[in-house]
Design an enzyme around this catalytic site. Structure first.
Site, mmCIF file in Angstrom:
data_model
loop_
_atom_site.group_PDB
_atom_site.id
_atom_site.type_symbol
_atom_site.label_atom_id
_atom_site.label_comp_id
_atom_site.label_asym_id
_atom_site.label_seq_id
_atom_site.Cartn_x
_atom_site.Cartn_y
_atom_site.Cartn_z
ATOM 1 N N GLU A 522 -13.978 -4.350 22.090
ATOM 2 C CA GLU A 522 -14.758 -2.939 22.418
ATOM 3 C C GLU A 522 -16.146 -3.180 23.134
ATOM 4 O OE1 GLU A 522 -13.182 -0.361 22.768
ATOM 5 O OE2 GLU A 522 -11.425 -1.036 21.550
ATOM 6 N N ASP A 586 -9.984 -7.696 27.006
ATOM 7 C CA ASP A 586 -9.061 -8.596 25.965
ATOM 8 C C ASP A 586 -9.645 -10.070 26.309
ATOM 9 O OD1 ASP A 586 -7.566 -6.731 24.729
ATOM 10 O OD2 ASP A 586 -5.774 -6.988 26.467
#
Length: 684
Positions: A522, A586
């Site tokens: 995030e 990611d």
């Protein structure tokens, strides 16, 4: 549900649900297995350097096929299912409570659930709940009536015919809310279903035609007319699909930021009768709006003039029918599910109780969230998450300082943005009370409509008011997380704070490979291809030097190329450009989590647990988060619509760029996943 911009939230996963939250008195809720990294789930006949996805989870994948009521099955789904059962116990308890005060949280949640579970009453009502809607649409006489009905349906929660509309922050002035219009109006999940002629799409079109005919038959339309109605609906939606921009194009926040005045709208799309539209949408005082695709509205205006009033009435009837069908009597629900099966491959309908509480969570999520929080959430989880966020943030700052492709000028701005992040953990600081919303025990469809109307009015009421940055974009019982660039905030609903993402009993390798990577993911969204274009204050503005921006784009293009190479299903490949933001998150998130993990005592040791070194446990923890089986139909759909890569690519994509993974599993040249050291991508 509250209304939020569909473009502002970069979430960890696609379409997942449920979780937990706060309280002084909490009930233990755990799904933690005896072994956090269980060798019994692995298939060591695969070399980790050839297929890490199956090496880490192969036996688990064989033993956990997609259940009949699901379209995918993995760690997210397991946790969602686990939490659903906890929510069910709450719903059953409050729905049988005799002394709940009228208007209380317990009464409204309990009566909503009771109404949803009243299958006898819902079946007896048949099409009665939508009778007035059909009558109103049938009475439309001219194109002005069509335009007004399009807007009116939005205000009472009957889908989004023709276009999308919402009120949210102005991305170039995030202290203010502004009305926003977007392309839309389709039934099928993506424009490609209308524009690309292949076997898969032809089969979906046939299922769609059957669905349309079934619903119209259920409200008394004869067979000849149902055939005609589908043709009318398809022709309108295909024209709208042709006018839409692709999902890849819609990722550009500058291209989709077009501030227009009422005069601009009237000039470019006159058939939409903007004074009537603004009045019906309750935004009469708006002096300007944001339009994400102006050319779409030009074409929509032309289409309004081209198609007859009767054709538009059919389209509006269909919009109402498809929105209502999942909540009406059994014949409507079965027709809806048959269409869902064609799209997703789901074999059995989700149980009524589970469908019911998902509706409740979307409708009055803060009420349900309060009950769940009060019973199940451990406050210590929030405290531990604060520490983890701090550790990841410090690590991120250290890594920014060492980047060899970024100048000191841009590094300073990047660190300012990172330090301005606002973390939200677990649950809101203040709950929405839904004042004035009436929930009745014997009126399921009415409850849904009243809740949608309440939420719409709450949304448009934000115009002219200061932005409330305490609001959340997800409910507490959600297994997911998100980054909101306009608020420069990262949020972790309580639902994700459980195994395999987070567990008090877990060693640091497991927690950093799980929730640590989620936190890093995030944070990285703040610096992905979209998020990097927003400044520390949340506003859309350029804070990069040209050379640094060019360097970033070169690295990002390498990520696009890497993921384009992954095959998902027969000839379908991952769309590297569509999934770029999530893939960057990611890559950055796992790298950040690993660097933070290496600061811990376990990260600096070589002590094995269950036969695995600390580094091996870290990477295996990451892999077990993303283990997942998916139906072929759903896999094919997600390639078109999901900004996330599929589980196989998410598992291995970051690893092949991390030197530590090669060392941990002795991956060498000649192994299928091997990537030469000079080709490994490091962005953040």
């Amino acid at each position: 549900m509250k209304y939020y911009s569909p473009l502002l939230y970069c979430s960890l996963a696609f379409a997942v649900f449920q979780g937990c939250s706060q309280a002084e008195k909490s009930t233990t809720l755990t799904n933690t297995p005896e072994k956090l990294i269980d060798p019994a789930n692995m298939d060591t006949t695969f070399k980790p350097g050839d297929d890490f996805f199956h090496y880490a989870s192969g036996v688990w994948l064989k033993n956990n096929p997609v259940p009949a009521k699901e379209t995918r099955w993995g760690s997210f789904n397991q946790l969602r299912d686990f939490n659903a059962k906890a929510v069910k116990s709450i719903l059953e308890e409050v729905s049988t409570k005799k002394d709940a005060k009228t208007g209380s949280v317990e009464q409204r949640v309990g009566d909503f659930f009771s109404s949803a579970m009243d299958s006898v009453g819902i079946d007896a009502a048949g099409k009665e709940p939508i009778k007035d809607d059909l009558t109103r649409i049938n009475s439309i006489k001219d194109i002005d009536g069509v335009v007004k009905e399009i807007a009116f349906q939005r205000t009472i929660g009957i889908g989004s015919p023709l276009y999308n509309f919402y009120v949210d922050q102005d991305e170039k002035n995030t202290a203010a809310n502004i009305a926003q219009f977007g392309q839309g109006g389709l039934t099928l999940p993506d424009r490609d279903y209308y524009l690309v002629n292949n076997t898969r799409n032809r089969d979906i079109k046939q299922a769609y035609e059957t669905y349309v005919q079934q619903l119209f038959t259920l409200v008394g339309t004869n067979d000849t007319e149902t055939v005609k109605k589908f043709e009318q609906i398809w022709n309108i939606e295909a024209a709208l699909a042709k006018a839409e921009w692709s999902r890849e194009d819609m990722r550009d926040p500058y291209r989709t930021y077009n501030k227009l005045t009422l005069a601009d709208l009237k000039k470019n799309a006159p058939q939409l009768n903007w004074e009537t539209t603004f009045s019906t949408l309750k935004i009469e005082d708006a002096d300007s709006v944001i339009v994400n695709n102006p050319s779409f509205f030009v074409e929509a205006s032309k289409l309004l003039a081209k198609k007859s009033v009767d054709e538009w009435k059919t389209y509006l009837q269909w919009n109402m029918l498809k929105t209502a069908a999942p909540h009406l009597s059994t014949p409507f629900v079965k027709a809806n599910f048959a269409f869902t099966q064609a799209l997703t491959g789901q074999k059995e309908m989700t149980p009524r109780w589970q469908r019911s509480f998902e509706v409740i969570d979307r409708s009055i999520g803060d009420l349900l969230g309060q009950l769940y929080v009060a019973k199940y959430f451990k406050p210590d989880a929030k405290k531990r998450m604060v520490e983890l966020v701090k550790n990841l943030s410090e690590t991120y700052e250290e890594r920014i300082k060492t980047l060899d492709w970024m100048s000191e000028t841009t590094k300073k701005k990047a660190i300012e943005k990172l330090q301005a992040f606002t973390p939200k953990i677990g649950y809101p600081d203040k709950w929405e009370t839904y004042d004035g919303l009436e929930i009745k025990k014997d009126d399921y469809y009415g409850n849904i409509r009243r809740a949608k109307t309440w939420n719409y009015n709450d949304m448009v009421d934000q115009l002219g008011k200061p932005v409330d940055r305490t609001r959340w974009g997800m409910t507490p019982p959600t297994v997911n997380a998100y980054y909101n660039p306009a608020n420069n905030e990262i949020a972790f609903p309580a639902g994700i704070l459980q195994f395999p993402f987070f567990d008090f009993s877990a060693d640091d390798a497991v927690n950093y490979g799980g929730i640590g990577a989620v936190i890093g993911h995030e944070m990285t969204h703040g610096f992905d291809d979209q998020g990097r274009q927003y400044a520390a204050d949340g506003n859309l503005k350029d804070w990069w030097t040209k050379e640094d921006a060019d360097n970033f784009k070169k690295l990002a293009n390498k990520v696009v190329e890497q993921y384009n190479g992954y095959t998902v299903l027969d000839t379908l490949h991952v769309k590297g450009k569509l999934t770029l933001g999530e893939n960057l998150a990611d890559l950055g998130g796992l790298a950040m989590a690993y660097a933070a993990f290496k600061k811990t005592p376990q990260g600096q040791s070589n002590e094995k647990i269950d036969g695995f070194t600390p580094d091996q446990r870290f990477f295996l923890s990451w892999a077990q988060v993303w283990r997942m089986n998916t139906t072929p139909e759903t896999a094919a759909q997600l390639i078109l619509v999901d900004p996330h890569a599929p589980a196989t690519a998410r598992t291995i994509g970051p690893l092949v760029n991390m030197d530590a993974w090669y060392k941990a599993f002795n991956v060498k040249e000649g192994d299928k996943l091997y990537k030469p050291e000079n080709e490994r991508i490091r962005v953040w």
